[in-house]
Design an enzyme around this catalytic site. Sequence first.
Site, PDB file in Angstrom:
ATOM      1  N   SER A  33       3.114   3.900  -2.854  1.00  0.00           N
ATOM      2  CA  SER A  33       2.709   4.845  -3.899  1.00  0.00           C
ATOM      3  C   SER A  33       1.788   4.194  -4.920  1.00  0.00           C
ATOM      4  O   SER A  33       0.665   4.653  -5.151  1.00  0.00           O
ATOM      5  CB  SER A  33       3.951   5.398  -4.605  1.00  0.00           C
ATOM      6  OG  SER A  33       3.589   6.233  -5.689  1.00  0.00           O
ATOM      7  N   GLN A  34       2.228   3.089  -5.535  1.00  0.00           N
ATOM      8  CA  GLN A  34       1.388   2.415  -6.520  1.00  0.00           C
ATOM      9  C   GLN A  34       0.266   1.627  -5.853  1.00  0.00           C
ATOM     10  O   GLN A  34      -0.860   1.592  -6.345  1.00  0.00           O
ATOM     11  CB  GLN A  34       2.235   1.475  -7.386  1.00  0.00           C
ATOM     12  CG  GLN A  34       3.139   2.182  -8.384  1.00  0.00           C
ATOM     13  CD  GLN A  34       2.378   2.865  -9.505  1.00  0.00           C
ATOM     14  OE1 GLN A  34       1.269   2.467  -9.865  1.00  0.00           O
ATOM     15  NE2 GLN A  34       2.978   3.896 -10.065  1.00  0.00           N
ATOM     16  N   GLN A  44      10.243  -8.720  -3.216  1.00  0.00           N
ATOM     17  CA  GLN A  44       9.222  -9.574  -3.807  1.00  0.00           C
ATOM     18  C   GLN A  44       9.538 -11.072  -3.785  1.00  0.00           C
ATOM     19  O   GLN A  44       8.654 -11.875  -3.453  1.00  0.00           O
ATOM     20  CB  GLN A  44       8.940  -9.132  -5.244  1.00  0.00           C
ATOM     21  CG  GLN A  44       8.214  -7.807  -5.345  1.00  0.00           C
ATOM     22  CD  GLN A  44       7.888  -7.435  -6.777  1.00  0.00           C
ATOM     23  OE1 GLN A  44       7.874  -8.286  -7.674  1.00  0.00           O
ATOM     24  NE2 GLN A  44       7.632  -6.159  -7.020  1.00  0.00           N
ATOM     25  N   GLU A 101      21.006  28.006 -12.201  1.00  0.00           N
ATOM     26  CA  GLU A 101      21.301  27.718 -13.606  1.00  0.00           C
ATOM     27  C   GLU A 101      21.300  26.220 -13.917  1.00  0.00           C
ATOM     28  O   GLU A 101      20.877  25.815 -15.000  1.00  0.00           O
ATOM     29  CB  GLU A 101      22.657  28.321 -13.991  1.00  0.00           C
ATOM     30  CG  GLU A 101      22.672  29.833 -14.013  1.00  0.00           C
ATOM     31  CD  GLU A 101      21.661  30.420 -14.977  1.00  0.00           C
ATOM     32  OE1 GLU A 101      21.372  29.793 -16.020  1.00  0.00           O
ATOM     33  OE2 GLU A 101      21.135  31.516 -14.676  1.00  0.00           O
ATOM     34  N   HIS A 153       6.097  -4.048 -12.651  1.00  0.00           N
ATOM     35  CA  HIS A 153       7.453  -3.916 -13.182  1.00  0.00           C
ATOM     36  C   HIS A 153       7.954  -5.325 -13.442  1.00  0.00           C
ATOM     37  O   HIS A 153       7.679  -6.247 -12.668  1.00  0.00           O
ATOM     38  CB  HIS A 153       8.349  -3.194 -12.167  1.00  0.00           C
ATOM     39  CG  HIS A 153       9.763  -2.976 -12.623  1.00  0.00           C
ATOM     40  ND1 HIS A 153      10.101  -2.691 -13.939  1.00  0.00           N
ATOM     41  CD2 HIS A 153      10.937  -2.998 -11.935  1.00  0.00           C
ATOM     42  CE1 HIS A 153      11.409  -2.544 -14.030  1.00  0.00           C
ATOM     43  NE2 HIS A 153      11.942  -2.737 -12.838  1.00  0.00           N
ATOM     44  N   TYR A 174       0.836  -1.199   0.000  1.00  0.00           N
ATOM     45  CA  TYR A 174       0.000   0.000   0.000  1.00  0.00           C
ATOM     46  C   TYR A 174       0.873   1.252   0.000  1.00  0.00           C
ATOM     47  O   TYR A 174       0.642   2.203   0.714  1.00  0.00           O
ATOM     48  CB  TYR A 174      -0.937   0.005   1.214  1.00  0.00           C
ATOM     49  CG  TYR A 174      -2.126   0.929   1.077  1.00  0.00           C
ATOM     50  CD1 TYR A 174      -3.154   0.635   0.201  1.00  0.00           C
ATOM     51  CD2 TYR A 174      -2.203   2.102   1.825  1.00  0.00           C
ATOM     52  CE1 TYR A 174      -4.245   1.479   0.070  1.00  0.00           C
ATOM     53  CE2 TYR A 174      -3.292   2.961   1.710  1.00  0.00           C
ATOM     54  CZ  TYR A 174      -4.305   2.640   0.835  1.00  0.00           C
ATOM     55  OH  TYR A 174      -5.396   3.492   0.700  1.00  0.00           O
ATOM     56  N   ASP A 214      11.147  -4.264  -5.556  1.00  0.00           N
ATOM     57  CA  ASP A 214      11.647  -5.395  -6.345  1.00  0.00           C
ATOM     58  C   ASP A 214      12.402  -6.419  -5.511  1.00  0.00           C
ATOM     59  O   ASP A 214      12.209  -7.629  -5.660  1.00  0.00           O
ATOM     60  CB  ASP A 214      12.572  -4.889  -7.462  1.00  0.00           C
ATOM     61  CG  ASP A 214      11.818  -4.150  -8.554  1.00  0.00           C
ATOM     62  OD1 ASP A 214      10.638  -4.467  -8.777  1.00  0.00           O
ATOM     63  OD2 ASP A 214      12.417  -3.255  -9.175  1.00  0.00           O
ATOM     64  N   THR A 215      13.287  -5.930  -4.639  1.00  0.00           N
ATOM     65  CA  THR A 215      14.148  -6.854  -3.908  1.00  0.00           C
ATOM     66  C   THR A 215      13.421  -7.579  -2.781  1.00  0.00           C
ATOM     67  O   THR A 215      13.940  -8.570  -2.257  1.00  0.00           O
ATOM     68  CB  THR A 215      15.369  -6.114  -3.332  1.00  0.00           C
ATOM     69  OG1 THR A 215      14.916  -4.988  -2.567  1.00  0.00           O
ATOM     70  CG2 THR A 215      16.285  -5.646  -4.453  1.00  0.00           C
ATOM     71  N   SER A 218       2.171  -3.539   9.692  1.00  0.00           N
ATOM     72  CA  SER A 218       2.415  -2.481   8.706  1.00  0.00           C
ATOM     73  C   SER A 218       1.775  -1.171   9.142  1.00  0.00           C
ATOM     74  O   SER A 218       0.621  -1.139   9.580  1.00  0.00           O
ATOM     75  CB  SER A 218       1.852  -2.889   7.344  1.00  0.00           C
ATOM     76  OG  SER A 218       1.892  -1.803   6.441  1.00  0.00           O
TER      77      SER A 218
END
Length: 341
Positions: A27-28, A86, A227, A108, A25, A83-84, A51
């Site tokens: 961002s995505q 999962q 700049e 992903h 739960y 990813d790591t 959690s």
Amino acid sequence: MPTLYYANDADRSLIGGRKVAVIGYGSQGHAHALNLLDSGVDVRVGLREGSSSRAKAEAAGLRVLSIAEASAEADLVMILLPDTEQPRIYREEIAPHLRDGDAIFFAHGFNIRYGTITPAEGIDVAMVAPKGPGHLVRRTYTEGGGVPALIAVAADLSGTAMGLALAYADAIGATRAGVLETTFAEETETDLFGEQVVLCGGLTALVTAGFDTLVEAGYAPESAYFECLHELKLIVDLMYEQGISGMRFSISDTAEYGDVTRGPRIISSAVREEMRKVLGEIRDGTFAKEWIAENEAGRKHFEELRAAGRAHQVEQIGAELRSMMPFITAGRQRLEEVSGG
């Protein structure tokens, strides 16, 4: 040219009869779960025990279960974890509860592309990858729009995996903007390359090097910041809206001449060769092995690099200058409220 799919190409009934579990739960995760809920999909959220996101998800009207419970209850599991993390969670808490005919989805392709997750035969494996951060996926949905997405299928045992992926994309609002079919390999390799060479790695290194060059030459760090970093958004917005040629049309002739004559000296043949090497490391698995090993070793080198980046002068000067620009800090605060950060 690849086909773009829209809402009228999706058969929502393919997901209408499914029980969907969104694992994570962040961002995505919050965006997918809430958009699915608002689209009438039977959705539940799977979270680790203890959690901190449980209260947020429940307050938003979502059913929250443990990852194992959510996976057992669902017949379509969307994994939206780092990813790591999962592979272990898939192996221990998701895979034991999957049955023939179930579907496992990703946003992903990393773990399927590099073989760190290998679903059993009989399971459909697909990807729905919005091309934008979760807060944007959620906000555009509530406004009646959507964020484009990529879809791909790695295993289609049911014969309907592509249609199911398109229906899922439709339910989170992606078909309102357009959905493009790809492969797990193409999505993973191009995504990693874009992050490393242009969007994150290349851009931050270029900004930092430009800032350092001006400061080392005796210019004020504040001027160097404006700049080399602050004005970057103006250029990126023009490119986003009008392409490179449109951006060049909007800047001065002096700036455009400097662009076309000096830009190739910065992105030289040597730099392009290094880009090819980076792509090679992505394609042959070198980067994936390195990143996995870094996590298994406790991320010591990664954290050292993070700390060095935060300590750089461009960050210190930038923080001071941004604090004087309330229109920037207000935008950041709104973003944190929307994303739950």
